[in-house]
Design an enzyme around this catalytic site. Structure first.
Site, PDB file in Angstrom:
ATOM      1  N   ASP A 159      15.800  33.227  18.369  1.00  0.00           N
ATOM      2  CA  ASP A 159      16.588  32.629  19.429  1.00  0.00           C
ATOM      3  C   ASP A 159      15.783  32.814  20.984  1.00  0.00           C
ATOM      4  O   ASP A 159      15.961  31.749  21.517  1.00  0.00           O
ATOM      5  CB  ASP A 159      18.099  33.327  19.465  1.00  0.00           C
ATOM      6  CG  ASP A 159      18.896  32.365  20.368  1.00  0.00           C
ATOM      7  OD1 ASP A 159      19.202  31.367  20.313  1.00  0.00           O
ATOM      8  OD2 ASP A 159      19.296  33.205  21.468  1.00  0.00           O
ATOM      9  N   SER A 181      22.622  30.071  17.675  1.00  0.00           N
ATOM     10  CA  SER A 181      22.178  30.866  18.732  1.00  0.00           C
ATOM     11  C   SER A 181      23.189  31.905  19.003  1.00  0.00           C
ATOM     12  O   SER A 181      22.732  33.192  19.123  1.00  0.00           O
ATOM     13  CB  SER A 181      22.012  29.943  19.928  1.00  0.00           C
ATOM     14  OG  SER A 181      21.683  30.394  21.076  1.00  0.00           O
ATOM     15  N   LYS A 185      22.773  36.321  17.730  1.00  0.00           N
ATOM     16  CA  LYS A 185      22.858  37.509  18.835  1.00  0.00           C
ATOM     17  C   LYS A 185      24.036  38.171  18.442  1.00  0.00           C
ATOM     18  O   LYS A 185      23.960  39.451  18.535  1.00  0.00           O
ATOM     19  CB  LYS A 185      22.907  36.649  19.941  1.00  0.00           C
ATOM     20  CG  LYS A 185      21.546  36.181  20.524  1.00  0.00           C
ATOM     21  CD  LYS A 185      21.495  35.961  22.089  1.00  0.00           C
ATOM     22  CE  LYS A 185      22.492  34.861  22.458  1.00  0.00           C
ATOM     23  NZ  LYS A 185      21.959  33.453  22.713  1.00  0.00           N
TER      24      LYS A 185
HETATM   25  N1  URA Z   1      25.039  30.216  24.664  1.00  0.00           N
HETATM   26  C1  URA Z   1      23.811  30.700  23.861  1.00  0.00           C
HETATM   27  O1  URA Z   1      23.596  31.934  23.469  1.00  0.00           O
HETATM   28  N2  URA Z   1      23.187  29.713  22.990  1.00  0.00           N
HETATM   29  C2  URA Z   1      23.594  28.429  23.346  1.00  0.00           C
HETATM   30  O2  URA Z   1      22.915  27.623  22.581  1.00  0.00           O
HETATM   31  C3  URA Z   1      24.640  28.038  24.233  1.00  0.00           C
HETATM   32  C4  URA Z   1      25.183  29.098  24.870  1.00  0.00           C
END
Ligand code: URA
Length: 422
Positions: A159, A181, A185
């Site tokens: 990411d 994304s 995380k």
């Molecule tokens: N926040 C993120 O972590 N990723 C994205 O793609 C958009 C907002």
């Protein structure tokens, strides 16, 4: 397997297999596939989308590109925003929730497109360390209940690379790319309870409610497949959140909210999101949780937690980047502000140095805009609309004035919280 075949397959609107996604993502992380080929695939995904299966597979591949943290902490909750203009909620919410006895272990991002990022905001504080080793991160959460780090070390390296590439290739606004994304995380950093602030409106990545709901449902489904509880709060981003836009300026405004002197829209949203987070982590009602978070904001414990958190990550709170070159922009007409082009304002802040145009760009943390007027306010001719904090870049004043629509009639008031999806 061949990257060109995979790009063509997505160009032809076909579903990619998990093996193909692994080939691309791992190849990119290991520097075997160049930026330009991944950019091309990202654009094909933006244009042609992904099925839910592909999105879940993509999340899984990204998540497994690095280390997965098992924090093994009680009462752990995480929060993320899909990104907006002036969105500094993490800086306020983290301390409020931690002061309420709930652990917050958060991995945040940098600015993306016209939206700001928490990590850039924190780096406007001199010395603040956004990059911590896994052990340090866990130790900090155990000791003070709060840590916010960048996509550092070896947590979701896929990411980190793809996010930076999307930012400069016009490939930010895509439901599967945003969902994978964020969720990669969130899952990698270990929280069982996740609250996502899905921004909707002209300053958000999701411009309308329908897309925002689809994004929310996609993230909830990804969460379910990892046994994580996800609540999505859809909130209005037709106007900037609070008054300050720009990294250092947003830190200052966050401190004002924690002192009880901030804009009420921002305070209200933080209390609402905070009560959902505390209610999920402690398994209590949202009303009960609201009383807890409100008390910890009012009694100064959240402010003390903020200072403790900044100091723990080696930030000097007395040294926040703020430009001292300030230009006051005055209205050319009288009337009610009926609309603010929030995306454009975000772009202007980015263009005066507050964000990146190229991956390698460094940021000017001290620049930004402070709004003196927001939607619904009456402005007189020659009265100040905004203050611009600027350093070495040119400001196009007419472009800035064009962001404000002024009419004789006052607009209807819009709700900040639009919907909650569980
Ligand atoms: N926040 C993120 O972590 N990723 C994205 O793609 C958009 C907002």
């Amino acid at each position: 397997m061949n990257i060109i075949d995979i790009i063509l397959k997505k160009k032809n609107k076909q579903e990619l297999t998990k093996e193909e996604l692994e080939f691309v993502i791992n190849g990119y992380v290991n520097n075997e596939i160049p930026d330009y080929q991944v950019s091309s695939l990202l654009m094909a995904i933006v244009l042609n989308g992904m099925t839910l299966k592909e999105t879940i597979d993509l999340t899984d591949v990204m998540l497994n590109s690095g280390e997965i943290i098992n924090l093994d902490l009680p009462d752990l909750v995480d929060k993320h925003s899909t990104g907006g203009v002036g969105d500094k909620t993490t800086l306020i919410l983290g301390p409020i929730v931690a002061a309420s006895g709930v652990n917050v272990a958060k991995m945040s991002g940098r600015g993306l497109g016209h939206t700001g990022g928490t990590i850039d905001k924190l780096e406007s504080i001199k010395g603040f360390q956004v990059s911590l080793e896994r052990e340090e991160f866990i130790k900090q959460v155990k000791e003070i209940g709060l840590s916010v780090i960048s996509q550092s070390g070896n947590i979701v390296p896929a990411d980190k690379k793809i996010y930076a590439l999307r930012d400069v290739t016009g490939t930010v606004e895509s439901i599967p790319l945003i969902a994978s994304s964020i969720m990669s995380k969130k899952i990698a950093s270990g929280a069982q309870n996740i609250v996502i602030d899905v921004k909707v409106g002209n300053g958000a990545l999701m411009k309308n409610e329908e897309d925002a709901k689809t994004l929310a449902k996609t993230m909830i489904r990804i969460g379910e497949s990892y046994n994580r509880k996800v609540v999505c709060v859809l909130t209005n981003m037709d106007v900037p959140l609070g008054k300050n836009i720009g990294n250092g300026l947003e830190v200052l405004e966050s401190i004002e909210v924690l002192k009880g002197n901030g804009p009420k829209d921002l305070e209200m949203l933080c209390l609402r999101l905070g009560s959902i987070m505390v209610s999920m982590a402690k398994n209590i009602s949202e009303e009960e949780a609201y009383n807890v978070v409100k008390e910890n904001l009012d009694n100064g414990k959240a402010l003390a937690k903020f200072y403790e958190f900044i100091a723990y990550q080696k930030g000097d709170i007395n040294n926040i980047s703020i430009s001292n070159n300030i230009i006051s922009i005055k209205s050319k007409e009288e009337g009610f502000i009926t609309h603010i082009d929030t995306e454009k304002l975000g772009e202007i802040v980015k263009n005066i140095g507050g964000g990146r145009t190229n991956k390698e760009d460094s940021i000017d943390y001290g620049v930004g805009i402070v709004l003196n007027k927001k939607v619904g306010d009456l402005v007189f001719e020659n009265e100040e609309l905004v203050k611009v904090y600027i350093s070495d870049k040119d400001l196009k004043i007419n472009e800035l004035l064009d962001c404000f629509t002024i009419s004789e009639e006052a607009p209807k008031k819009a709700n900040l919280v639009i919907d909650i999806i569980r």
